[in-house]
Design an enzyme around this catalytic site. Sequence first.
Site, PDB file in Angstrom:
ATOM      1  CG  ASP A  27      -1.768   1.263   1.462  1.00 30.63           C
ATOM      2  OD1 ASP A  27      -1.896   2.059   0.307  1.00 30.63           O
ATOM      3  OD2 ASP A  27      -2.443   1.245   2.256  1.00 30.63           O
ATOM      4  CB  THR A  36      -1.253  11.767 -17.202  1.00 32.62           C
ATOM      5  OG1 THR A  36      -2.513  11.862 -17.990  1.00 32.62           O
ATOM      6  CG2 THR A  36      -1.597  12.892 -15.950  1.00 32.62           C
ATOM      7  CE1 TYR A  51      -4.576   9.736 -13.651  1.00 33.53           C
ATOM      8  CE2 TYR A  51      -5.197  11.019 -15.728  1.00 33.53           C
ATOM      9  CZ  TYR A  51      -4.258   9.994 -15.096  1.00 33.53           C
ATOM     10  OH  TYR A  51      -3.394   9.299 -15.560  1.00 33.53           O
TER      11      TYR A  51
END
Length: 293
Positions: A36, A101, A125
């Site tokens: 995690d 991105t 995002y």
Amino acid sequence: MINVLITGANGQLGYELRRTAPQFARLFCTDYHQLDITDEVAIQAFFKSSTPAIVINAAAYTAVDKAEMDVETARAVNVTGAELLAKACANNKIPMVQVSTDFVFCGGKSSPYHADDQPQPLSVYGHTKLEGENHVREILPQSSLIIRTAWVYSAHGNNFVKTMLRLMQEKDQLGVVADQVGTPTWANHLAQCVWNGVSHLLEGTVHSPVHHYTDAGVASWYDFAVAIQEEALQLGLLDKAIPVSPIQTIDYPTPATRPAYSVLDKTSSWTELSAPKVHWRVALRQMLAELAG
């Protein structure tokens, strides 16, 4: 052998990173079940047991529309996760590759985005991925590499290509957005770019902290869908053609605003990282041939 920690190893890029791994890499592949990345104690324990020499953070919250309502989870993975991994790398004096991105840009340009263009994300995002980038660069200013990409697909996992193939089998016609322009990216080529970046980081020969990588060329989502149908018909993945019509973004509203133009300039990754320079349609044909077996 070099110990390499890959987070998000079960995603599209993670899958291709495993397939294309160089011989010098001993892989420690994790998804959230094994590690995690939002848990600092868990990260410290994993670093102690696996002693990585470099980290590739391919883990991300990528559900763009869902992120608009699930801001807390998106921030935990894309911001906190990147920050905690970078801190662990700094404490252990090892480098890190952070995958980002095209959504860090607003899409207002009409020419390809350079790595040093001013980010201006439009969505949760995009904002969270940019924050993650910034943490990595601040914590590891001399030993990190940001690689931004776009429109990723592969034979593994869920993506636009496989969705189109399914819909083309199920429906009599399709409408696909034609006023959003970018470049598709086969995850296999992206993985090769990342591994080249890893080699440069380990050798201390990274000159630019941020690079852009997609396949070559330009397409709208509509162009991409038309090409998918044409190539799939030739390979026998589809048994009939259906009409595919161009529509506007306004005709297909989504919770998250997407950049209208997100073509990335790949010059630096082609020259400095020796990344694959392949037209997106050629790459699409290779991936579909893999699906066809």
